[in-house]
Design a protein around this motif. Structure first.
Motif, short mmCIF file in Angstrom:
data_model
loop_
_atom_site.label_atom_id
_atom_site.label_comp_id
_atom_site.label_asym_id
_atom_site.label_seq_id
_atom_site.Cartn_x
_atom_site.Cartn_y
_atom_site.Cartn_z
N GLU A 52 -134.73 44.33 -14.72
CA GLU A 52 -135.74 44.77 -15.67
C GLU A 52 -135.04 45.56 -16.78
O GLU A 52 -133.91 46.02 -16.63
N PHE A 53 -135.75 45.75 -17.90
CA PHE A 53 -135.15 46.44 -19.04
C PHE A 53 -134.68 47.84 -18.67
O PHE A 53 -133.60 48.26 -19.08
N SER A 54 -135.45 48.57 -17.88
CA SER A 54 -135.05 49.93 -17.50
C SER A 54 -133.73 49.92 -16.72
O SER A 54 -132.89 50.80 -16.92
N GLU A 55 -133.54 48.93 -15.86
CA GLU A 55 -132.29 48.81 -15.11
C GLU A 55 -131.14 48.47 -16.06
O GLU A 55 -130.02 48.98 -15.90
N ASP B 45 -132.70 37.06 -15.15
CA ASP B 45 -132.33 36.55 -13.83
C ASP B 45 -130.81 36.38 -13.76
O ASP B 45 -130.09 36.67 -14.72
N ARG B 46 -130.32 35.93 -12.65
CA ARG B 46 -128.89 35.82 -12.43
C ARG B 46 -128.23 34.86 -13.41
O ARG B 46 -127.13 35.12 -13.90
N ILE B 47 -128.86 33.75 -13.72
CA ILE B 47 -128.30 32.79 -14.67
C ILE B 47 -128.22 33.40 -16.06
O ILE B 47 -127.19 33.31 -16.74
N GLU B 48 -129.30 34.07 -16.48
CA GLU B 48 -129.32 34.71 -17.80
C GLU B 48 -128.26 35.82 -17.86
O GLU B 48 -127.62 36.02 -18.90
N PHE B 49 -128.06 36.53 -16.76
CA PHE B 49 -127.05 37.57 -16.70
C PHE B 49 -125.65 36.97 -16.89
O PHE B 49 -124.82 37.52 -17.61
N GLY B 50 -125.40 35.84 -16.24
CA GLY B 50 -124.12 35.16 -16.41
C GLY B 50 -123.90 34.74 -17.86
O GLY B 50 -122.79 34.85 -18.39
N GLU B 51 -124.96 34.28 -18.52
CA GLU B 51 -124.87 33.89 -19.93
C GLU B 51 -124.58 35.12 -20.81
O GLU B 51 -123.81 35.04 -21.76
#
Length: 77
Positions: free
Chosen positions: A62-65, A26-32
């Motif tokens: 998703e993982f593919s992205e 998600d967006r938070i995990e992406f920021g991390e």
């Protein structure tokens, strides 16, 4: 194209930042993730980058992205 070995390494990275083990970032995990690789960004920059990677507009990566983004980002010139 990414080798199986590289794909397994990418999956390990992806899973490390998929903190809730949902199978997506998600967006938070992406920021991390960005902060961990030394690329901390503002909330606006995170949102822009996230939207670019979230090809299907589902609101998660998703993982593919993630793989598509990684391969594009690391293409030799």
């Amino acid at each position: 194209m990414t080798s199986w070995e590289d794909l397994n390494k990418l999956k390990g990275v992806f899973d490390r930042f998929d903190k809730d083990q949902s199978g997506s970032i998600d967006r938070i995990e992406f920021g991390e993730f960005l902060a961990a690789i030394g690329k901390p960004m503002s909330a606006e920059q995170i949102a822009e980058g996230f939207a670019e990677i979230d090809e299907d507009g589902s609101g998660v990566i998703e993982f593919s992205e993630f793989v598509d983004w990684w391969e594009t980002r690391n293409k030799p010139n």
